[in-house]
Every structure is written in structure tokens, then in C-alpha cells.
Write a protein that holds these residues in place. Structure first.
Motif, short mmCIF file in Angstrom:
data_model
loop_
_atom_site.label_atom_id
_atom_site.label_comp_id
_atom_site.label_asym_id
_atom_site.label_seq_id
_atom_site.Cartn_x
_atom_site.Cartn_y
_atom_site.Cartn_z
N SER A 83 0.83 -1.21 0.00
CA SER A 83 0.00 0.00 0.00
C SER A 83 0.87 1.26 0.00
O SER A 83 2.09 1.19 0.10
N ILE A 84 0.21 2.41 -0.07
CA ILE A 84 0.89 3.64 -0.47
C ILE A 84 2.05 4.07 0.43
O ILE A 84 3.13 4.41 -0.08
N SER A 85 1.89 4.03 1.75
CA SER A 85 2.99 4.50 2.62
C SER A 85 4.22 3.64 2.42
O SER A 85 5.35 4.14 2.34
N TYR A 87 4.85 1.87 -0.20
CA TYR A 87 5.33 2.05 -1.57
C TYR A 87 6.29 3.23 -1.63
O TYR A 87 7.30 3.20 -2.34
#
Ligand code: FES
Length: 155
Positions: A83-85, A87
Motif C-alpha cells: 500500500s501507499i505508505s 510504496y
């Protein structure tokens, strides 16, 4: 296929905690997985019988809940957060290092049966990304060196 007495008793215990025993479906799947490492079609059907739901209803829950393994897995399941963090904090390096050092892709299991590698969405460990879970343990701030050290902890 029959479930073991221990599995049946554990499922019945979970059912006793809910007004509607069908609500214990996910717990029944977890019980089977704890005992067998994964949930085969046959074991799922047997668990459905104990809970009193159809195998199709049980399958729907198993498919929705991505921590129920529907095929054999290694002794330790590594779930790497994509997920984004994570990534933004080094996911790609961690992913590439895990894949190359284990010699497997996502969904694969090492030849010695030690590890299975899976992607997963946020583990709730975002301030320590990149993050992964090995079995029940959470590990963060992953670097290639730290990953190597962590993997040695799991035989
Ligand atoms: S985004 Fe990776 S743990 Fe939350």
C-alpha cells in the motif's frame, strides 16, 4: 473427510460465542487453518457441516477473507505490504530483495517449504514502512540487510 475432534470442539466453542452460529463461519475457517496450515475444499466442506452452512456459503467467506489460504503454503507466510505508505518508503527494494533471496515470486513457496510470499494491503504499520508480516509477527523499516536478518529467525 472428517475434521479432528480438536477441530470440531474448537469450532463448536466459536459457535457458542455467537447468537447465530453461522456467524462463526470465519472462525471455523481459522480453526481449520490453524490445525492444517491451509483450507482444502474437503476440509472446508467438513467445517461447513459443523457450522450448519452450505459449502458455497463457506467458500464465499473464504474467498473474501484473504488470510484464509486455499492452497498449501510454507511453514512461514510472508505478507509484504504494497500500500501507499510502504510504496513510498522502499517497497520496491524490499519486494525485489525478498523475491531474489527466496527465489520465488508472489504466490510462490520456497522449494524447502519454508516460506510463502504474498502481497497484502496495509498492515497498519505505516509509520515503519516498508513493512511485512511473517506469520503473526510484524516487521518494519525493511532494508535488504534487515530482511536477511529477519529471515534467519524463521527455520
Ligand atoms: S501502507 Fe504499509 S503498513 Fe500501511
Amino acid at each position: 473427510m472428517e475434521l479432528s475432534q480438536g477441530e470440531i470442539e474448537a469450532i463448536q466453542h466459536e459457535m457458542s460465542l455467537y447468537e447465530d452460529s453461522g456467524a462463526a463461519t470465519i472462525e471455523a475457517l481459522k480453526v481449520v487453518q490453524e490445525h492444517r496450515g491451509w483450507v482444502s475444499d474437503e476440509a472446508m466442506a467438513a467445517a461447513a457441516k459443523v457450522v450448519g452452512v452450505t459449502p458455497t456459503q463457506m467458500e464465499a467467506v473464504a474467498t473474501f477473507y484473504n488470510l484464509i489460504f486455499r492452497q498449501p503454503v510454507g511453514r512461514h507466510v510472508i505478507m509484504l505490504c504494497d500500500s501507499i505508505s510502504c510504496y513510498l518508503t522502499g517497497y520496491e527494494e524490499a519486494r525485489d530483495h525478498l523475491k531474489s533471496s527466496l527465489g520465488i515470486d508472489f504466490g510462490g513457496t520456497t522449494e524447502d517449504g519454508r516460506f510463502t510470499l504474498l502481497p497484502i494491503c496495509c498492515l497498519g504499520n505505516c509509520d515503519r514502512g516498508p513493512a511485512m508480516r511473517v506469520g503473526e509477527d510484524y516487521h518494519g523499516d525493511l532494508t535488504p540487510e534487515r530482511i536477511d536478518a529477519i529471515l534467519t529467525e524463521y527455520k
